[in-house]
Design a protein around this motif. Structure first.
Motif, mmCIF file in Angstrom:
data_model
loop_
_atom_site.group_PDB
_atom_site.id
_atom_site.type_symbol
_atom_site.label_atom_id
_atom_site.label_comp_id
_atom_site.label_asym_id
_atom_site.label_seq_id
_atom_site.Cartn_x
_atom_site.Cartn_y
_atom_site.Cartn_z
ATOM 1 N N SER A 27 41.257 41.005 34.772
ATOM 2 C CA SER A 27 41.548 42.307 34.159
ATOM 3 C C SER A 27 43.024 42.636 34.282
ATOM 4 C CB SER A 27 40.757 43.418 34.853
ATOM 5 O OG SER A 27 39.380 43.250 34.687
ATOM 6 N N THR A 28 43.542 43.332 33.285
ATOM 7 C CA THR A 28 44.917 43.832 33.356
ATOM 8 C C THR A 28 44.920 45.177 34.081
ATOM 9 O OG1 THR A 28 44.756 45.044 31.278
ATOM 10 C CG2 THR A 28 45.523 42.736 31.150
ATOM 11 N N LYS A 30 46.061 47.851 32.893
ATOM 12 C CA LYS A 30 45.593 48.820 31.897
ATOM 13 C C LYS A 30 44.072 48.910 31.914
ATOM 14 C CE LYS A 30 45.836 49.937 26.990
ATOM 15 N NZ LYS A 30 46.410 49.568 25.691
ATOM 16 N N GLU A 31 43.402 47.768 32.019
ATOM 17 C CA GLU A 31 41.933 47.758 32.058
ATOM 18 C C GLU A 31 41.409 48.352 33.363
ATOM 19 O OE1 GLU A 31 41.104 43.916 29.171
ATOM 20 O OE2 GLU A 31 41.618 43.562 31.270
ATOM 21 N N LYS A 55 49.293 55.725 34.878
ATOM 22 C CA LYS A 55 49.957 54.523 35.391
ATOM 23 C C LYS A 55 49.368 54.195 36.754
ATOM 24 C CE LYS A 55 53.151 54.008 32.196
ATOM 25 N NZ LYS A 55 53.351 52.809 31.421
ATOM 26 N N PRO A 66 53.234 46.948 35.809
ATOM 27 C CA PRO A 66 53.178 46.703 34.367
ATOM 28 C C PRO A 66 51.728 46.735 33.879
ATOM 29 C CG PRO A 66 54.469 44.988 35.486
ATOM 30 C CD PRO A 66 53.818 45.823 36.547
ATOM 31 N N SER A 67 51.495 47.354 32.746
ATOM 32 C CA SER A 67 50.130 47.511 32.241
ATOM 33 C C SER A 67 49.484 46.179 31.869
ATOM 34 C CB SER A 67 50.101 48.469 31.055
ATOM 35 O OG SER A 67 50.870 47.952 29.991
ATOM 36 N N ASP A 68 50.292 45.161 31.567
ATOM 37 C CA ASP A 68 49.733 43.862 31.185
ATOM 38 C C ASP A 68 49.597 42.894 32.359
ATOM 39 O OD1 ASP A 68 52.466 43.504 31.518
ATOM 40 O OD2 ASP A 68 52.691 42.219 29.754
ATOM 41 N N LEU A 69 49.958 43.320 33.582
ATOM 42 C CA LEU A 69 49.818 42.492 34.774
ATOM 43 C C LEU A 69 48.341 42.290 35.069
ATOM 44 C CD1 LEU A 69 51.114 41.138 37.299
ATOM 45 C CD2 LEU A 69 50.947 43.394 38.409
ATOM 46 N N LYS A 70 47.948 41.042 35.302
ATOM 47 C CA LYS A 70 46.550 40.751 35.630
ATOM 48 C C LYS A 70 46.334 40.876 37.139
ATOM 49 C CE LYS A 70 45.514 38.105 31.621
ATOM 50 N NZ LYS A 70 44.661 37.143 31.037
ATOM 51 N N ASP A 73 47.129 37.872 39.105
ATOM 52 C CA ASP A 73 48.555 37.540 39.215
ATOM 53 C C ASP A 73 49.338 38.536 40.068
ATOM 54 O OD1 ASP A 73 48.076 35.381 37.533
ATOM 55 O OD2 ASP A 73 48.570 36.539 35.725
#
Length: 87
Positions: A27-28, A30-31, A55, A66-70, A73
């Motif tokens: 999941s990111t 954002k998710e 945020k 960052p919203s796209d960071l998984k 990761d």
């Protein structure tokens, strides 16, 4: 659909306490924010004004993630605490 198997502790702005939510490692951020909002807003957190941007940051940090960071990761440990705050 993957089974949510990674627990995170969520400190959602406006909540009276922290909650554990289960997310997928893929999941990111954002998710993760959306999952937390779906579970908490309107239940233990007052409804948010339309257009509210949320945020996430590691608990105790002022830097937002960052919203796209998984999740996989990010280097989180299980039960890591994230603060979800209004931007």
């Amino acid at each position: 659909m993957q089974t949510a198997n990674f627990p995170l502790v969520i400190n959602f702005e406006g909540d009276y306490g922290m909650k554990v939510i289960m997310v997928n490692a893929g999941s990111t951020i954002k998710e993760v924010i959306q999952t937390a909002a779906d579970q908490l807003v309107g239940v233990v957190v007052k409804p948010l004004p339309k257009g509210t941007v949320l945020k996430a940051r590691r608990h105790g940090s002022e830097e937002t993630l960052p919203s796209d960071l998984k999740v996989a990761d990010a280097g989180f440990v299980k039960m890591e605490t994230l603060d979800i705050v209004r931007a």
